[in-house]
Design a protein around this motif. Structure first.
Motif, short mmCIF file in Angstrom:
data_model
loop_
_atom_site.label_atom_id
_atom_site.label_comp_id
_atom_site.label_asym_id
_atom_site.label_seq_id
_atom_site.Cartn_x
_atom_site.Cartn_y
_atom_site.Cartn_z
N CYS A 69 0.86 -1.17 -0.03
CA CYS A 69 0.12 -0.03 -0.03
C CYS A 69 1.13 1.26 -0.06
CB CYS A 69 -0.90 0.24 1.18
SG CYS A 69 -1.94 -1.26 1.35
N SER A 70 0.13 2.31 -0.35
CA SER A 70 1.03 3.73 -0.17
C SER A 70 1.21 4.01 1.23
CB SER A 70 0.08 4.80 -0.92
OG SER A 70 -0.16 4.66 -2.36
N SER A 71 2.16 4.71 1.44
CA SER A 71 2.55 5.18 2.87
C SER A 71 2.79 6.79 2.93
CB SER A 71 3.77 4.48 3.21
OG SER A 71 4.81 4.60 2.34
N PHE A 72 2.82 7.35 2.01
CA PHE A 72 2.85 8.96 1.91
C PHE A 72 4.10 9.47 2.80
CE2 PHE A 72 -1.35 7.81 0.39
CZ PHE A 72 -1.27 8.39 -0.82
N GLU A 73 3.91 10.28 3.75
CA GLU A 73 4.63 10.92 4.53
C GLU A 73 5.25 10.13 5.80
OE1 GLU A 73 1.16 12.93 6.43
OE2 GLU A 73 1.58 11.93 4.76
N TYR A 74 4.89 9.09 5.94
CA TYR A 74 5.23 8.02 6.92
C TYR A 74 6.45 7.29 6.91
CZ TYR A 74 1.12 9.87 9.00
OH TYR A 74 -0.02 10.45 9.95
N PHE A 75 7.32 6.83 7.65
CA PHE A 75 8.60 6.05 7.65
C PHE A 75 8.38 5.08 8.90
CE2 PHE A 75 12.40 4.65 9.15
CZ PHE A 75 13.27 4.53 7.70
N PRO A 76 8.67 3.73 8.37
CA PRO A 76 8.75 3.18 7.30
C PRO A 76 7.84 3.21 6.27
CG PRO A 76 8.74 1.24 8.99
CD PRO A 76 8.50 2.71 9.69
N GLY A 77 8.22 2.95 4.96
CA GLY A 77 7.28 3.04 3.96
C GLY A 77 6.91 1.85 3.23
N VAL A 78 5.73 1.90 2.55
CA VAL A 78 4.99 0.83 1.79
C VAL A 78 4.89 -0.46 2.74
CG1 VAL A 78 5.16 -0.50 -0.14
CG2 VAL A 78 6.20 1.71 -0.26
N PRO A 79 3.78 -0.49 3.55
CA PRO A 79 3.51 -1.57 4.55
C PRO A 79 3.50 -2.89 3.43
CG PRO A 79 1.76 -0.10 4.43
CD PRO A 79 2.71 0.71 3.72
N LEU A 80 3.59 -3.98 3.98
CA LEU A 80 3.58 -5.40 3.20
C LEU A 80 2.65 -6.22 3.98
CD1 LEU A 80 7.19 -5.66 1.74
CD2 LEU A 80 5.06 -5.13 0.41
N PHE A 81 1.95 -6.82 3.24
CA PHE A 81 0.87 -7.75 4.04
C PHE A 81 0.85 -9.10 3.25
CE2 PHE A 81 -0.70 -3.58 4.93
CZ PHE A 81 -1.09 -3.61 6.23
N HIS A 82 0.73 -10.26 4.04
CA HIS A 82 0.82 -11.64 3.48
C HIS A 82 -0.72 -12.29 3.82
CE1 HIS A 82 1.20 -15.97 4.32
NE2 HIS A 82 1.74 -16.08 3.20
N SER A 83 -1.11 -13.02 2.92
CA SER A 83 -2.39 -13.80 3.14
C SER A 83 -2.22 -15.20 2.42
CB SER A 83 -3.55 -12.88 2.69
OG SER A 83 -4.53 -13.85 2.60
N ARG A 84 -2.92 -16.04 3.03
CA ARG A 84 -3.15 -17.60 2.31
C ARG A 84 -4.80 -17.51 1.63
NH1 ARG A 84 0.53 -21.39 3.47
NH2 ARG A 84 -0.51 -22.25 1.77
N ASP A 85 -5.39 -16.62 1.91
CA ASP A 85 -6.89 -16.85 1.48
C ASP A 85 -7.27 -15.53 0.73
OD1 ASP A 85 -7.19 -15.08 3.66
OD2 ASP A 85 -8.08 -16.72 4.96
N LEU A 86 -6.64 -14.55 0.61
CA LEU A 86 -6.99 -13.09 0.04
C LEU A 86 -7.94 -12.36 1.25
CD1 LEU A 86 -7.73 -13.61 -3.46
CD2 LEU A 86 -5.99 -12.30 -2.75
N VAL A 87 -8.34 -12.65 2.20
CA VAL A 87 -9.23 -12.33 3.04
C VAL A 87 -8.50 -11.76 4.44
CG1 VAL A 87 -11.36 -12.87 4.75
CG2 VAL A 87 -11.36 -13.68 2.42
N HIS A 88 -7.86 -12.59 5.04
CA HIS A 88 -7.29 -12.54 6.42
C HIS A 88 -5.55 -12.05 6.03
CE1 HIS A 88 -10.20 -15.25 7.38
NE2 HIS A 88 -10.47 -14.44 8.50
N TRP A 89 -5.12 -10.83 6.35
CA TRP A 89 -4.10 -10.50 5.93
C TRP A 89 -3.30 -9.79 7.17
CZ3 TRP A 89 -2.32 -10.22 0.92
CH2 TRP A 89 -3.29 -10.26 0.12
N THR A 90 -1.89 -10.26 7.34
CA THR A 90 -1.00 -9.96 8.32
C THR A 90 0.24 -9.06 8.04
OG1 THR A 90 -1.61 -12.13 9.40
CG2 THR A 90 0.69 -10.89 10.00
N GLN A 91 0.53 -8.07 8.76
CA GLN A 91 1.49 -7.21 8.11
C GLN A 91 2.89 -7.88 8.29
OE1 GLN A 91 1.62 -3.13 9.35
NE2 GLN A 91 3.45 -2.54 8.22
#
Length: 505
Positions: free
Chosen positions: A38-60
């Motif tokens: 996702c976008s992160s704009f002025e925040y650091f660290p940038g570009v949060p990354l998520f993982h899922s096995r089902d497209l529904v439940h996401w963990t950063q």
């Protein structure tokens, strides 16, 4: 001919699938795993990354840009600047991430073998012009970069060198402004070009075109936009900036951004643009996007919810902060550490208040329409507290000094102390309760209320201020971000023993 790829299951799941300020989602699949940025704009660290096995439940699982060498955000860069619209792809055994840093470095490309990191230092892309860059590889191995506009150029992703001039390949729907967020896919016999258009406000939508080659010519879908909620009373608005993913059973799904306006007219969204999920069917070779409700029919394959809820209390017992914590523009170790006082987060002041772009701030995205946030602050060596922030000109905060707390409201040019109260010496529990509006008093009713105060030693909440939440909304402040709630230091050093975020929805 209609080909339905989304089987009915009778089960439901919650939407948005990633709530809170998580806009411009881009998704890719690697084997049985899905990854999303996702976008992160002025925040650091940038570009949060998520993982899922089902497209529904996401963990950063981390943030792609977690080093100063990857993410340069000048202290004078404005809020809603910084990192725009990543595209995340998995190709040839590697993960590829392309973004735009509008605060100075332009378009940049990063790679990793593990999406949890580490990610490479940036590869500059001086020949790529425009925001929202996308990556796609054709059958000959040529990498095509498409940007908002909609322009396209081929590039060497290993060096960043482009080949030939950038050329316009589609202008979107006639009369629709801001064709952006392009994503190019090879699906069956066609190359599909998915874009957002109409602007990222209430007229936002998703349109698509297709061609026989990645460079076109492109034929627009006769039913564009394939997704929009413009002109409706749907509870999810501003739907757009989408990406597609195919599940193991062959079904297709779309991740997209949307907002949940609250209150009366015109409606105010306070959490920012969130990541939603919608099913996709294919009819006569065109994608048909299903409903984007708050409760979504669950996919047919097994669901894999996270082992632990992400909204837990943080006692700052680890040497490093969890990935959901963000700061403003950078986070120098001397200003933010859990190592000085074990079991506490120590913040050392740089800027003097939340009005300053270099204030020492550590926060997390507000992810629920109603929530309670508490923190135990020791201000014997300084001044600081707890804040709800949208930008430098729109924030509510409770600030503690030895012997006193005060509540401050900043709304545009208005900056005032709303309340103050003496407090005994020693650590103090600061508290902010956000309560979503459930009943409209009239058309002017705001989306929520923000109660700010302290807790007595027996746990009693002493409310010092009750504020209207509409002034911490995008409709009032402008920009592209959402609320972030966190801790700050305005003078000296402030120690936080714990921080607790409790959903109340």
């Amino acid at each position: 001919m209609r080909v339905s790829t989304v089987p009915a299951t009778g089960r439901t799941v919650s939407n948005p699938v990633i709530p809170g300020f998580h806009p411009d989602p881009s998704v890719c699949r690697a084997g049985d795993d899905y990854y999303l940025a996702c976008s992160s704009f002025e925040y650091f660290p940038g570009v949060p990354l998520f993982h899922s096995r089902d497209l529904v439940h996401w963990t950063q699982i981390g943030n792609a840009l977690d080093r100063p060498s990857q993410l340069r955000l000048p202290l004078d860069s404005p809020s809603s600047g910084g990192i725009y619209a990543p595209t995340l792809r998995h190709h040839d055994g590697r993960f590829w991430l392309i973004v735009t840093n509008v605060s100075g470095d332009g378009n940049l490309l990063f790679t990793a073998t593990d999406p949890a990191g580490p990610w490479s230092d940036p590869i500059p892309l001086p020949g790529v012009h425009g925001i929202d860059p996308d990556l796609a590889w054709d059958d000959d191995g040529v990498c095509w970069c498409t940007t908002a506009g909609v322009g396209q150029v081929s590039l060497d992703p290993h060096t960043g060198e482009t080949t030939g001039p950038q050329r316009r390949i589609w202008s979107g729907t006639p009369g629709a402004k801001a064709p952006e967020a392009p994503h190019l896919y090879r699906i069956g016999d066609y190359w599909y070009l998915l874009i957002a258009e109409g602007g990222t406000e209430r007229c936002h939508g998703v349109s698509v075109a297709r061609g026989r080659t990645p460079t076109g010519p492109f034929e627009p879908c006769p039913h564009n936009p394939v997704l929009t909620h413009r002109g409706t009373d749907h509870p999810v608005q501003n739907t757009g900036h989408a990406d597609l993913a195919q599940a193991p059973d062959g079904s297709w799904w779309m991740v997209l951004l949307g907002v949940r306006p609250g209150g009366g007219t015109p409606g105010w969204h306070v959490l920012g643009r969130e990541t939603f999920l919608a099913p996709v069917d294919w009819v006569d070779g065109w994608p048909v996007v299903g409903e984007v409700p708050s409760v979504l029919p669950a996919p047919a394959w097994p669901l894999h919810p996270p082992a632990a809820a992400p909204d837990a209390r943080d006692d700052f017992d680890l040497s490093e902060l969890a990935p959901h914590w963000v700061s403003l523009r950078h986070r120098p170790a001397e200003a933010c550490t859990t190592k000085e006082r074990p079991g506490s987060l120590t913040l050392r002041a740089r800027g003097g208040s939340l009005d300053d772009t270099d204030v020492t701030f550590v926060g997390r995205r507000q992810q629920h329409l109603s929530c309670r946030v508490r923190a135990l602050a020791d201000v014997t060596e300084g001044r600081g507290g707890l804040a709800v922030r949208l930008d430098e000109h729109h924030h509510y905060d409770i600030e503690a000094t030895p012997g006193e707390v005060l509540v401050r409201a900043r709304v545009g040019p208005l900056n005032t102390v709303v309340a103050s109260r003496p407090i005994p010496a020693g650590p103090v529990v600061l508290r902010i309760d956000v309560t979503a509006t459930r009943t409209l008093q009239d058309a002017r009713t705001g989306p929520d209320t923000v109660r700010i105060g302290v807790e007595e030693p027996d746990g009693t909440f002493l409310e010092l201020a009750l504020l209207d939440g509409r002034y911490l909304s995008t409709e009032v402040a402008g920009g592209f971000t959402g609320r972030v709630i966190g801790m700050f230091a305005a003078a000296g050093s402030v120690h936080f023993d714990w921080f607790d975020y409790e959903p109340l929805d």
